[in-house]
Write a protein that holds these residues in place. Structure first.
Motif, short mmCIF file in Angstrom:
data_model
loop_
_atom_site.label_atom_id
_atom_site.label_comp_id
_atom_site.label_asym_id
_atom_site.label_seq_id
_atom_site.Cartn_x
_atom_site.Cartn_y
_atom_site.Cartn_z
N HIS A 93 -3.99 1.83 -9.58
CA HIS A 93 -2.96 0.78 -9.44
C HIS A 93 -2.33 0.49 -10.79
O HIS A 93 -3.01 0.54 -11.82
CB HIS A 93 -3.62 -0.48 -8.88
N HIS A 94 -1.07 0.15 -10.78
CA HIS A 94 -0.36 -0.26 -12.01
C HIS A 94 -0.43 0.77 -13.13
O HIS A 94 -0.54 0.39 -14.31
CB HIS A 94 -0.92 -1.59 -12.54
N ASN A 133 -0.87 3.86 -6.36
CA ASN A 133 -0.07 2.78 -5.78
C ASN A 133 1.41 2.93 -6.16
O ASN A 133 1.74 3.08 -7.33
CB ASN A 133 -0.57 1.43 -6.31
N GLU A 134 2.26 2.91 -5.16
CA GLU A 134 3.71 2.79 -5.34
C GLU A 134 4.33 3.68 -6.40
O GLU A 134 4.93 3.20 -7.37
CB GLU A 134 4.05 1.31 -5.58
N TYR A 195 7.17 -4.54 3.30
CA TYR A 195 7.57 -5.86 2.80
C TYR A 195 8.99 -6.22 3.23
O TYR A 195 9.66 -6.98 2.55
CB TYR A 195 7.49 -5.88 1.27
N HIS A 202 9.54 -11.74 -0.55
CA HIS A 202 9.37 -11.93 -2.00
C HIS A 202 10.20 -13.08 -2.55
O HIS A 202 10.47 -13.14 -3.75
CB HIS A 202 9.67 -10.63 -2.74
N TRP A 207 7.77 -12.07 -10.42
CA TRP A 207 7.90 -10.73 -10.99
C TRP A 207 9.08 -9.95 -10.42
O TRP A 207 9.33 -8.82 -10.81
CB TRP A 207 6.59 -9.93 -10.82
N GLU A 250 -0.43 -2.32 2.29
CA GLU A 250 0.00 -3.65 1.83
C GLU A 250 1.09 -4.15 2.75
O GLU A 250 2.02 -3.41 3.07
CB GLU A 250 0.60 -3.59 0.41
N TRP A 283 -1.76 -7.97 1.92
CA TRP A 283 -1.68 -8.30 0.49
C TRP A 283 -1.40 -9.78 0.40
O TRP A 283 -0.33 -10.19 0.84
CB TRP A 283 -0.57 -7.50 -0.21
N ASP A 288 -1.25 -14.43 -5.14
CA ASP A 288 0.14 -14.82 -4.85
C ASP A 288 0.49 -14.92 -3.37
O ASP A 288 1.36 -15.68 -2.98
CB ASP A 288 1.10 -13.80 -5.48
N PHE A 289 -0.14 -14.10 -2.57
CA PHE A 289 0.19 -14.05 -1.14
C PHE A 289 -0.99 -14.57 -0.31
O PHE A 289 -1.01 -14.46 0.91
CB PHE A 289 0.48 -12.61 -0.70
C1 GLC Z 1 2.43 -4.16 -5.40
C2 GLC Z 1 2.28 -4.52 -6.83
C3 GLC Z 1 1.61 -5.86 -6.96
C4 GLC Z 1 2.40 -6.90 -6.20
C5 GLC Z 1 2.55 -6.49 -4.75
C6 GLC Z 1 3.49 -7.41 -4.03
O1 GLC Z 1 1.18 -3.81 -4.96
O2 GLC Z 1 1.56 -3.52 -7.49
O3 GLC Z 1 1.48 -6.23 -8.29
O4 GLC Z 1 1.78 -8.15 -6.28
O5 GLC Z 1 3.06 -5.19 -4.65
O6 GLC Z 1 4.76 -7.42 -4.64
#
Ligand code: GLC
Length: 310
Positions: A93-94, A133-134, A195, A202, A207, A250, A283, A288-289
């Motif tokens: 991740h990241h 990831n992504e 998403y 979002h 971010w 996610e 997620w 945050d979520f």
């Molecule tokens: C992705 C990002 C994570 C973020 C999430 C929702 O997984 O890596 O940092 O919080 O998406 O945007």
């Protein structure tokens, strides 16, 4: 694993986000406690996805060794999940640098996976790997397809049968699944994130540039429901044609969305996944979520119901 008709092997999951993947630049963090694994198991989840920022804990030069203490930290979390009968999905991740300069980081990425696979070989089949990831930006489909197959080959040197999840480009967009060339391997799963609509999920997320303007975005009309159904149905059809299970690793909404549409969107996406035989992971657990509140040590019951009610 590559058989048509296999449905949702990972079932219902939740992400321990912002724990082992935490970025240094502030933001909310999850300190992983053993009791969280108990909570997740007792609530009825099948799976935890464990995002891990390996690239911050490995040397920059060959052989790109991962710091032993970090391996031990991740290993403890894996054990906590597996011991309770949860599936655990460990990813990379990241690793932002690889999206910017894929060619410069390819060798290091493959070396990370060679080490991770060797370290966890023999850990039992509740442990799953997810390559990255992504993937995004310069890491486009052409490059990613080649890199994913190199990383898989490195895993297979020590672990021939563990199920490996491979995600689509464009930040694991469900719409980008058709660009994914799955390597020839009997133990693969495809993964994507969901998403949409992004302005709803979002809104206010610090971010995401410009997201303050989306505050107050609502969700729930017929056409919006239809769009979700269409996106997920297409993704499920693609996976069926490829003969791989699909995992939505996610999906979720930032905490600023209004509670009612937030719960409605969560329940709708979750039910559509289940109708289509897609496994999923929300997620995230508690940042945050979050579906869980660490301060009061309690689930957000409306969101939890949206995820787990029949
Ligand atoms: C992705 C990002 C994570 C973020 C999430 C929702 O997984 O890596 O940092 O919080 O998406 O945007």
């Amino acid at each position: 694993m590559r058989r048509s008709g296999v449905s949702a092997p990972l079932g219902r999951g939740v992400n321990f986000g912002n724990a082992l993947d935490a970025l240094p630049d502030g933001g909310r963090r999850l300190v992983l406690r053993d009791e969280y694994f108990d909570e997740v198991k007792a609530a009825g989840f099948d799976t935890v996805r464990l995002p891990v920022r390996w690239s911050e804990h490995a040397r920059q030069e060959p052989p790109f060794s991962i710091v032993p203490e970090f391996f031990a930290r991740v290993g403890r979390a894996v054990d906590q999940g597996v011991r309770r009968g949860l599936n655990v999905v460990v990813n990379v991740h990241h690793y932002h640098e690889i999206n910017r300069a894929p060619d410069d980081h390819a060798e290091r990425f493959v070396a990370l996976w060679r080490q991770i696979a060797a370290h966890f070989a023999g850990r039992g089949d509740r442990l799953y790997f997810e390559l990255l990831n992504e993937p995004r930006d310069a890491l486009d489909a052409g490059r990613w397809n080649v890199l994913a197959s190199r990383a898989l080959a490195a895993i297979r040197e020590s672990d021939p049968r563990r199920v490996v999840l491979v995600g689509s480009v464009a930040m694991n967009d469900v719409g980008a699944l058709p660009e994914l060339d799955l390597p020839a391997d009997e133990h693969l799963m495809a993964t994507a994130h969901y998403y949409a609509p992004f302005e709803f999920t979002h809104q206010g997320a610090p971010w995401v540039e410009g997201s303050a303007r989306w505050r107050g975005a609502e969700w729930g009309g017929d056409s919006e429901r239809e769009a979700v159904r269409r996106d997920l149905t297409r993704a499920a059809s693609w996976a069926r044609r490829k003969g791989v299970p699909l995992f939505i690793g996610e999906f979720g909404t930032y905490k600023e969305a209004d509670p009612a549409p937030r719960v409605e969107w969560t329940a709708f996406v979750r039910r559509e996944c289940e109708r289509l035989g897609i496994g999923w992971a929300y997620w995230d657990f508690a940042t945050d979520f979050g579906v869980y509140d660490c301060d009061s040590r309690a689930w957000r019951q409306d969101l939890l119901n949206a995820l787990l009610s029949r």
